[in-house]
Design an enzyme around this catalytic site. Sequence first.
Site, PDB file in Angstrom:
ATOM      1  N   PRO A  10       0.792  -1.236   0.000  1.00 34.78           N
ATOM      2  CA  PRO A  10       0.000   0.000   0.000  1.00 34.78           C
ATOM      3  C   PRO A  10       0.824   1.285   0.000  1.00 34.78           C
ATOM      4  CG  PRO A  10      -0.124  -1.133   2.121  1.00 34.78           C
ATOM      5  CD  PRO A  10       0.527  -2.079   1.166  1.00 34.78           C
ATOM      6  N   ASN A  11       0.309   2.227  -0.760  1.00 33.05           N
ATOM      7  CA  ASN A  11       0.827   3.594  -0.881  1.00 33.05           C
ATOM      8  C   ASN A  11       2.100   3.712  -1.707  1.00 33.05           C
ATOM      9  OD1 ASN A  11      -1.237   4.932   0.720  1.00 33.05           O
ATOM     10  ND2 ASN A  11      -0.371   3.810   2.448  1.00 33.05           N
ATOM     11  N   ARG A  18       5.475  12.011  -3.238  1.00 35.04           N
ATOM     12  CA  ARG A  18       5.388  12.532  -1.864  1.00 35.04           C
ATOM     13  C   ARG A  18       6.615  12.037  -1.097  1.00 35.04           C
ATOM     14  NH1 ARG A  18       1.111  13.931  -3.770  1.00 35.04           N
ATOM     15  NH2 ARG A  18      -1.041  13.692  -3.060  1.00 35.04           N
ATOM     16  N   TYR A  23      11.744   8.503   0.627  1.00 34.00           N
ATOM     17  CA  TYR A  23      11.629   7.443  -0.378  1.00 34.00           C
ATOM     18  C   TYR A  23      12.280   7.771  -1.732  1.00 34.00           C
ATOM     19  CZ  TYR A  23       8.297   5.652   3.033  1.00 34.00           C
ATOM     20  OH  TYR A  23       7.725   5.193   4.193  1.00 34.00           O
ATOM     21  N   ASN A  74       8.009  -5.787  -1.516  1.00 34.48           N
ATOM     22  CA  ASN A  74       8.021  -4.679  -0.565  1.00 34.48           C
ATOM     23  C   ASN A  74       6.584  -4.602  -0.036  1.00 34.48           C
ATOM     24  OD1 ASN A  74       8.003  -2.379   0.929  1.00 34.48           O
ATOM     25  ND2 ASN A  74       9.109  -1.126  -0.581  1.00 34.48           N
ATOM     26  N   ALA A  77       3.380  -1.084   4.517  1.00 38.44           N
ATOM     27  CA  ALA A  77       2.872  -1.134   5.899  1.00 38.44           C
ATOM     28  C   ALA A  77       2.442  -2.541   6.320  1.00 38.44           C
ATOM     29  CB  ALA A  77       1.714  -0.154   6.061  1.00 38.44           C
ATOM     30  N   HIS A  80       4.457  -4.853   8.747  1.00 42.09           N
ATOM     31  CA  HIS A  80       4.407  -4.768  10.210  1.00 42.09           C
ATOM     32  C   HIS A  80       3.091  -5.286  10.789  1.00 42.09           C
ATOM     33  CE1 HIS A  80       7.716  -2.245   9.071  1.00 42.09           C
ATOM     34  NE2 HIS A  80       6.911  -1.383   8.474  1.00 42.09           N
ATOM     35  N   ASP A  87       1.575 -16.008   5.908  1.00 43.32           N
ATOM     36  CA  ASP A  87       1.076 -17.365   5.652  1.00 43.32           C
ATOM     37  C   ASP A  87       1.098 -17.688   4.151  1.00 43.32           C
ATOM     38  OD1 ASP A  87       0.684 -17.828   8.333  1.00 43.32           O
ATOM     39  OD2 ASP A  87      -1.468 -17.460   8.306  1.00 43.32           O
ATOM     40  N   GLU A  98      12.792  -9.761   0.602  1.00 45.12           N
ATOM     41  CA  GLU A  98      12.007  -8.641   1.151  1.00 45.12           C
ATOM     42  C   GLU A  98      12.813  -7.352   0.951  1.00 45.12           C
ATOM     43  OE1 GLU A  98      11.278  -9.214   5.333  1.00 45.12           O
ATOM     44  OE2 GLU A  98      10.481  -7.187   5.611  1.00 45.12           O
ATOM     45  N   HIS A 100      12.927  -3.076   1.437  1.00 43.67           N
ATOM     46  CA  HIS A 100      12.412  -1.806   1.958  1.00 43.67           C
ATOM     47  C   HIS A 100      13.301  -0.689   1.446  1.00 43.67           C
ATOM     48  CE1 HIS A 100       9.576  -3.824   4.453  1.00 43.67           C
ATOM     49  NE2 HIS A 100      10.543  -4.656   4.814  1.00 43.67           N
ATOM     50  N   ILE A 101      12.665   0.329   0.926  1.00 42.80           N
ATOM     51  CA  ILE A 101      13.426   1.466   0.380  1.00 42.80           C
ATOM     52  C   ILE A 101      14.165   2.186   1.511  1.00 42.80           C
ATOM     53  CG2 ILE A 101      13.172   3.682  -0.813  1.00 42.80           C
ATOM     54  CD1 ILE A 101      10.574   2.392  -2.096  1.00 42.80           C
ATOM     55  N   SER A 102      13.463   2.407   2.615  1.00 44.78           N
ATOM     56  CA  SER A 102      14.072   3.082   3.766  1.00 44.78           C
ATOM     57  C   SER A 102      14.644   2.027   4.722  1.00 44.78           C
ATOM     58  CB  SER A 102      13.015   3.928   4.482  1.00 44.78           C
ATOM     59  OG  SER A 102      11.981   3.099   5.008  1.00 44.78           O
ATOM     60  N   ARG A 107      13.905   3.953  11.876  1.00 41.79           N
ATOM     61  CA  ARG A 107      12.667   4.729  11.916  1.00 41.79           C
ATOM     62  C   ARG A 107      11.863   4.397  13.188  1.00 41.79           C
ATOM     63  NH1 ARG A 107       9.805   4.589   6.245  1.00 41.79           N
ATOM     64  NH2 ARG A 107       8.753   6.364   7.210  1.00 41.79           N
ATOM     65  N   ARG A 111       8.050   0.139  13.145  1.00 43.65           N
ATOM     66  CA  ARG A 111       8.534  -0.385  11.845  1.00 43.65           C
ATOM     67  C   ARG A 111       9.666  -1.389  12.022  1.00 43.65           C
ATOM     68  NH1 ARG A 111       6.106   3.140   8.019  1.00 43.65           N
ATOM     69  NH2 ARG A 111       5.808   5.194   8.917  1.00 43.65           N
TER      70      ARG A 111
HETATM   71  O1  CA2 Z   1      10.835   1.615   3.289  1.00 41.52           O
HETATM   72  C1  CA2 Z   1       9.950   0.959   2.720  1.00 41.52           C
HETATM   73  O2  CA2 Z   1      10.050   0.543   1.576  1.00 41.52           O
HETATM   74  C2  CA2 Z   1       8.631   0.702   3.457  1.00 41.52           C
HETATM   75  O3  CA2 Z   1       8.213  -0.624   3.150  1.00 41.52           O
HETATM   76  C3  CA2 Z   1       7.644   1.719   2.905  1.00 41.52           C
HETATM   77  C4  CA2 Z   1       6.300   1.702   3.610  1.00 41.52           C
HETATM   78  C5  CA2 Z   1       6.446   1.755   5.116  1.00 41.52           C
HETATM   79  O4  CA2 Z   1       5.192   1.582   5.730  1.00 41.52           O
HETATM   80  C6  CA2 Z   1       7.406   0.688   5.621  1.00 41.52           C
HETATM   81  O5  CA2 Z   1       7.540   0.836   7.017  1.00 41.52           O
HETATM   82  C7  CA2 Z   1       8.752   0.821   4.955  1.00 41.52           C
HETATM   83  C8  CA2 Z   1       5.459   2.905   3.166  1.00 41.52           C
HETATM   84  C9  CA2 Z   1       5.201   2.926   1.694  1.00 41.52           C
HETATM   85  C10 CA2 Z   1       4.517   4.213   1.374  1.00 41.52           C
HETATM   86  O6  CA2 Z   1       5.210   4.789   0.310  1.00 41.52           O
HETATM   87  C11 CA2 Z   1       5.076   6.127   0.108  1.00 41.52           C
HETATM   88  C12 CA2 Z   1       5.879   6.657  -0.874  1.00 41.52           C
HETATM   89  C13 CA2 Z   1       5.821   8.000  -1.122  1.00 41.52           C
HETATM   90  C14 CA2 Z   1       4.961   8.795  -0.408  1.00 41.52           C
HETATM   91  C15 CA2 Z   1       4.159   8.257   0.571  1.00 41.52           C
HETATM   92  C16 CA2 Z   1       4.213   6.900   0.831  1.00 41.52           C
END
Ligand code: CA2
Length: 147
Positions: A10-11, A18, A23, A74, A77, A80, A87, A98, A100-102, A107, A111
Amino acid sequence: MTSIHILNGPNLNLLGLREPEIYGVQTLADVDKACTDLGAELGLTTVFRQSNHEGELVDWVQQARGEAFGIIINPAAFTHTSVALLDALKAYDGKVLEVHISNIHQRESFRHHSFISGRADGILAGLGTQGYLLALRRMAELSTNSS
Ligand code: CA2
């Protein structure tokens, strides 16, 4: 050709639009293209998908059974929160990486725990969108050498 399914939670459709300080500036379409291009170089075909819906991601993991050598995920959210995704991945018999960009460990504490990591064969975090490409290189290695 060896197929790799790249799944995004998601997102992540907002990538590059954003929060560039967390990111980066690449959009998800940019990442998709970079994966397609690198995959072609490595002899891999990539299927790149994003969903905001947990059930749809579960369906895609199930669909990868018998179709994909590996899944790069990836879960965003759902990393977590999602036992359902864990499963589904446990029922999948290929390789799982797996991404994760960040750096989730730098953080907020919520997370720091990932439900997915227990099933992942490898984890990349904090490498920006380059993490997807490094994961793809690892899949190429695993598909030829298996270690
Ligand atoms: O660091 C990552 O890749 C995460 O999986 C990104 C998730 C976050 O919930 C994880 O803790 C770490 C959030 C993805 C939302 O991506 C956005 C990108 C740009 C603007 C807003 C959200």
